[in-house]
Each structure stands twice: as C-alpha cells, then as structure tokens.
Design a protein around this motif. Structure first.
Motif, mmCIF file in Angstrom:
data_model
loop_
_atom_site.group_PDB
_atom_site.id
_atom_site.type_symbol
_atom_site.label_atom_id
_atom_site.label_comp_id
_atom_site.label_asym_id
_atom_site.label_seq_id
_atom_site.Cartn_x
_atom_site.Cartn_y
_atom_site.Cartn_z
ATOM 1 N N SER A 1 0.937 -1.236 0.094
ATOM 2 C CA SER A 1 0.050 0.122 -0.016
ATOM 3 C C SER A 1 0.930 1.360 -0.044
ATOM 4 N N VAL A 2 0.318 2.287 -0.806
ATOM 5 C CA VAL A 2 0.984 3.561 -0.836
ATOM 6 C C VAL A 2 0.306 4.595 -0.732
ATOM 7 N N PRO A 3 0.487 5.336 0.333
ATOM 8 C CA PRO A 3 -0.326 6.561 0.670
ATOM 9 C C PRO A 3 0.344 7.721 -0.197
ATOM 10 N N PRO A 4 -0.580 8.170 -1.317
ATOM 11 C CA PRO A 4 -0.005 9.147 -2.245
ATOM 12 C C PRO A 4 0.489 10.388 -1.644
ATOM 13 N N ALA B 1 2.122 3.098 -10.435
ATOM 14 C CA ALA B 1 1.184 1.969 -10.005
ATOM 15 C C ALA B 1 0.535 1.565 -11.126
ATOM 16 N N VAL B 2 -0.264 2.369 -12.072
ATOM 17 C CA VAL B 2 -0.952 1.935 -13.300
ATOM 18 C C VAL B 2 -0.021 1.514 -14.278
ATOM 19 N N GLY B 3 1.017 2.090 -14.542
ATOM 20 C CA GLY B 3 2.032 1.769 -15.513
ATOM 21 C C GLY B 3 2.942 0.615 -15.466
ATOM 22 N N VAL C 1 -0.857 -3.855 -5.661
ATOM 23 C CA VAL C 1 -0.188 -2.398 -5.264
ATOM 24 C C VAL C 1 -1.445 -1.548 -4.822
ATOM 25 N N ASN C 2 -1.546 -1.103 -4.047
ATOM 26 C CA ASN C 2 -2.842 -0.444 -3.440
ATOM 27 C C ASN C 2 -2.504 1.253 -3.319
ATOM 28 N N VAL C 3 -2.916 1.907 -4.168
ATOM 29 C CA VAL C 3 -2.714 3.543 -3.788
ATOM 30 C C VAL C 3 -3.762 4.035 -3.075
#
Length: 57
Positions: free
Chosen positions: A27-30, A44-46, A53-55
């Motif tokens: 998990s990544v806190p933007p 994350a998308v690319g 992977v959770n943003v």
C-alpha cells in the motif's frame, strides 16, 4: 506493507518491486510520496497494474 518516500518513480518504485518479489501486498499513501517524473498513481498503473499494489488516500 506500507511504502512512502520521495523519488516515487525511482527509489519507492524499486522498494515496491523488492517487496512484491518477496510476496508482500503493498500500500502506498499518495500524500506521503513525491515523484521526480511520474507520481505514484502513474507508477502503479504503468508498472504494477496487475500486481497487489494499492494506492490509497
């Protein structure tokens, strides 16, 4: 595993890669990351679209 930091598109991205290789969900806190060229949502998308992977906000 929660990941944050600067250079999202480099150092944080490599950290995510290592954690995924070891079987972690990430998990990544933007709000706690900054990119040089790309921000975490683009990374994350690319790079991790089909991986755990959770943003999250």
């Amino acid at each position: 595993m929660v990941v944050s930091g600067v250079a999202t598109d480099f150092c944080v991205r490599w950290g995510i890669d290592g954690l995924l290789a070891r079987g972690f969900n990430v998990s990544v806190p933007p709000r706690l990351t900054r990119g040089i060229v790309r921000q975490i949502k683009d990374v994350a998308v690319g790079d991790f679209a089909s991986l755990p992977v959770n943003v999250r906000s």
